[in-house]
Design a protein around this motif. Structure first.
Motif, short mmCIF file in Angstrom:
data_model
loop_
_atom_site.label_atom_id
_atom_site.label_comp_id
_atom_site.label_asym_id
_atom_site.label_seq_id
_atom_site.Cartn_x
_atom_site.Cartn_y
_atom_site.Cartn_z
N PRO A 175 0.83 -1.21 0.00
CA PRO A 175 0.00 0.00 0.00
C PRO A 175 0.87 1.26 0.00
N ARG A 176 0.44 2.24 -0.74
CA ARG A 176 1.21 3.48 -0.84
C ARG A 176 1.46 4.10 0.55
N THR A 177 0.53 3.93 1.47
CA THR A 177 0.66 4.52 2.80
C THR A 177 1.82 3.94 3.59
N MET A 178 2.34 2.78 3.18
CA MET A 178 3.42 2.16 3.94
C MET A 178 4.79 2.77 3.68
N ILE A 179 4.93 3.59 2.65
CA ILE A 179 6.28 4.07 2.29
C ILE A 179 6.71 5.29 3.09
#
Length: 290
Positions: A175-179
């Motif tokens: 998920p993009r939020t994990m970066i």
């Protein structure tokens, strides 16, 4: 996370009150089964979580009552054997983040890898022994690749008991939020972010993915079919789910796969107090094989 009771197909079940869920007796049986399979001890406070998660498996199998699911799973029939990995996937926790417990990576950058460079080492073997979806393994790959500027022959073994998370790790999609925890310079080199903001997934670069191999391993297995000369083993935030005898057994087997001078990294809330192992503490939750 308790699930809403589903309608049952039998007359006896239909008489049960609304909200009927996992019985105490069957929960105890499941706890015993989970412990026997993978050494994890479930407490009563996990009962509603287990109830909720098993609803998904019930829908997949078209079973309306959760206690009927327990009878099927624990009945000992050959037909239930393929369900066991799915059950373990459902009830185990797979919390992971990039650069989780960052002090460990700082220790690698300031102590471990400079020593490798001074020794003239040309490669290293690293093991993420409870890798979940692979964020730990890929973080480690970023740190090693960055330090040696891509001129170092390292490999990372990533293992977990859950086949579901292993498939996700192999794909390298997150998920993009994990970066957010990934430093900006690392994102530019190792993370492929889609230009379309509507796409909520990122992809780890193929160069890093080629360095990580994913394999299923139950830490309760009698033996671990992997190399015995790893330079680093990560076993973080796993021991807290085991009782002391299981902890000692798992740690002893992992030590057999750690070369002399190699490092074992544990989670921030874990310790080796009282354990009789050939390890010396060199920093908080970091141990070196004698």
């Amino acid at each position: 996370m308790g699930g809403t009771a589903l309608a049952t197909t039998t007359s006896a079940s239909s008489a049960r009150p609304s909200g009927y869920g996992l019985s105490e007796k069957n929960f105890r049986k499941l706890c015993t089964f989970v412990y026997s399979v993978c050494g994890i001890k479930l407490t009563e406070k996990k009962r509603s979580m287990v109830d909720g998660r098993l609803r998904r498996r019930m829908r997949a199998l078209d079973i309306a009552d959760i206690n009927d699911y327990c009878d099927f799973l624990l009945g000992g029939s050959a037909a239930a054997e393929p369900e066991v990995p799915y059950f373990i996937d459902a009830v185990t926790t797979n919390k992971t983040d990039f650069f989780r417990e960052p002090a460990h990576y700082v220790f690698m950058q300031e102590h471990v890898m400079p020593a490798w460079a001074a020794e003239g080492r040309r490669g290293a073997k690293i093991w993420s022994a409870a890798c979940s979806t692979g964020a730990e393994a890929y973080t480690t790959a970023m740190v090693v690749d960055d330090f040696f500027h891509g001129r170092f022959d390292y490999s990372i073994l990533a293992t977990d008991v859950s086949t579901d998370v292993l498939q996700k790790g192999y794909a390298g999609l997150f998920p993009r939020t994990m970066i957010d925890p990934i430093p900006e310079e690392f994102r530019k080199r190792y993370v492929l972010v889609p230009k379309n903001p509507a796409r909520n997934e990122i992809l780890i670069s193929s160069a890093l993915r080629s360095k990580v191999s994913f394999h299923r391993l139950n830490l309760m297995d009698d033996r671990y079919p992997f190399d015995r000369d790893h330079d680093i083993i990560f076993l973080r935030n796993v021991l807290i789910y085991f009782d002391r005898p299981t902890q000692d057994c798992v740690l002893a087997k992992l030590c057999d796969h750690l070369r002399p001078g190699g490092y074992l990294f544990l989670g921030h809330s874990e310790s080796l107090a009282g354990a009789k192992l050939p390890l010396q503490m060199v920093a908080n939750t970091i141990f070196r094989r004698k």
